[in-house]
Design an enzyme around this catalytic site. Structure first.
Site, PDB file in Angstrom:
ATOM      1  N   ASP A  75       0.852  -1.198   0.000  1.00 21.21           N
ATOM      2  CA  ASP A  75       0.000   0.000   0.000  1.00 21.21           C
ATOM      3  C   ASP A  75       0.881   1.240   0.000  1.00 21.21           C
ATOM      4  OD1 ASP A  75       0.845  -0.768   2.523  1.00 21.21           O
ATOM      5  OD2 ASP A  75      -1.154  -0.951   3.354  1.00 21.21           O
ATOM      6  N   GLU A 136      -5.792   3.387   3.628  1.00 22.64           N
ATOM      7  CA  GLU A 136      -6.313   4.081   4.803  1.00 22.64           C
ATOM      8  C   GLU A 136      -7.705   4.660   4.535  1.00 22.64           C
ATOM      9  OE1 GLU A 136      -4.922   3.872   7.569  1.00 22.64           O
ATOM     10  OE2 GLU A 136      -2.810   3.452   7.194  1.00 22.64           O
TER      11      GLU A 136
END
Length: 385
Positions: A75, A136
């Site tokens: 990520d 997120e």
């Protein structure tokens, strides 16, 4: 040269990459500098990376076994946190920081690409590297899965890593089955009737109704959930009222709920609706309820976990104690077998904060070599996935 000695020669590169990425934290799906850095790095190695979903990057590395590809996901996004590490390589963007280790996750994928470029003889099977935005929020994994990229490259298994400060530095940690929780946001709006506090009989007090609602919600965990199951219901937002002598007409309540199974999650949502209806009857108010489902539970594939146990030395691993943190790596696992692995960064002697998302989150880049080593073991695994 021993394999680990060879891998340790990549430590300086790991430090450089991590520190350069750490300085340019970016939000959600808007990652222009980060994407440019990754694309330039991969192109300089001779690769041809591709954009995916406008916010992500993927790289397919052809190996000897073309029909048994595996994938590694990293990520890329950062957090709205003001950094307090005082590093020379601290964030250059005020109010933004890589406080969850994503700079390290990207570094491990880039190191893997470099290692395979340097040592093409170790391309035992094809590899798909995924650099994903929005972990997120708002969630970048699901759109990538929906593109069909895993099927396009015939990916049989996917692996992901996460740096965890609550695990001892350098240790690998995962488990079979549920590892991280499913999460949803819930939002109540309690509608009453305003009036003078000295004449409460002419009003419907949204604050009093909200107090009953909150009490009822909190009792769900203790009275409606099997004690052997893990559930979290937490209220983090409460807003209502205008003056001390005015009965509140409206109160807004928000929170998060987490569990390890869809069945339990659905029960929690149904029970919240039932509690709200009861409060409406008792207090004469009306209540709106909205759920915003986020990520499914991270559930590790049992067969991949068994392979991990074969490949990872007992001295290098500890069992992961499942947590209610959420991760959208779970969307890949709903499509194909997947294994999520924690890498420990905890070291109190170095002053590392024990919390994720901390303004002082930090780690020693040497742990990234552990991730590189494990990835190569998965690539060189002799049997089919």
């Amino acid at each position: 040269m021993q394999k680990i000695e060879l891998l340790n020669t990549y430590l300086d590169e790991a430090i450089r990459i991590r520190q350069e990425l750490h300085q340019i934290p970016e939000e959600g799906l808007n990652l222009p500098k980060t994407k440019k850095y990754i694309i330039n790095y991969l192109e300089n190695l001779g690769y041809q990376p591709e954009m995916i979903c406008n916010a992500g990057i993927n790289l397919h590395i052809q190996g000897e076994d073309k029909d048994n590809s595996i994938a590694f996901r990293a990520d890329m996004d950062a957090l709205c946190v003001t950094e307090e590490t005082e590093h020379g390589f601290a964030s250059i963007y005020p109010g933004w920081m890589h406080a969850c280790g994503h700079d390290g996750h990207m570094t491990m994928n880039l190191l893997l690409a470099k290692y395979l470029a340097d040592h093409p003889e170790e391309k035992k099977r094809s590899v798909l590297l995924i650099f994903q935005a929005g972990e997120e929020g708002p969630g970048g994994a699901e759109p990538i899965v929906k593109t069909g990229i895993l099927k396009k490259y015939d990916v049989k298994a996917i692996f992901g890593y996460h740096l965890f400060p609550f695990i001892k530095e350098g240790m690998l940690s995962t488990t079979s089955g549920p590892m991280m929780g499913q999460n949803s946001g819930f939002y109540f709006t309690v509608h009453g009737k305003s009036g003078h506090a000295a004449q409460p009989q002419r009003s419907v007090d949204a604050i009093v109704a909200s107090a009953s609602l909150i009490t009822g919600i909190q009792s769900i965990v203790s009275r409606n959930v099997n004690p052997m199951k893990s559930v979290v219901i937490a209220i983090g937002l409460l807003n209502g009222g205008t003056r001390i002598n005015v009965v509140a007409e409206e109160v807004k309540i928000g929170g998060t709920m987490r569990s390890f199974s869809e069945e339990t999650h659905l029960m929690l949502q149904n029970r919240m609706g039932e509690v709200a209806k009861g409060v409406e009857l008792i207090h004469g108010c009306t209540i709106d309820l909205e759920f915003v489902d986020m990520y499914p539970s991270v559930i590790n594939d049992a067969s991949l976990y068994d392979i991990y146990l074969k490949l990872c030395e007992p001295k290098d691993r500890v069992v992961f104690r499942k947590v209610m943190l959420a991760e959208d790596f779970s969307y890949y696992q709903k499509e194909i077998p997947g294994l999520f692995i924690g890498i420990g960064t905890g070291n109190a002697s170095k002053g590392f904060d024990e919390n994720l998302h901390s303004s002082r989150f930090d780690f020693d880049e040497k742990v990234l070599i552990k991730g590189l080593e494990m990835s190569l073991k998965f690539i060189n695994y002799k049997k089919k996935y």
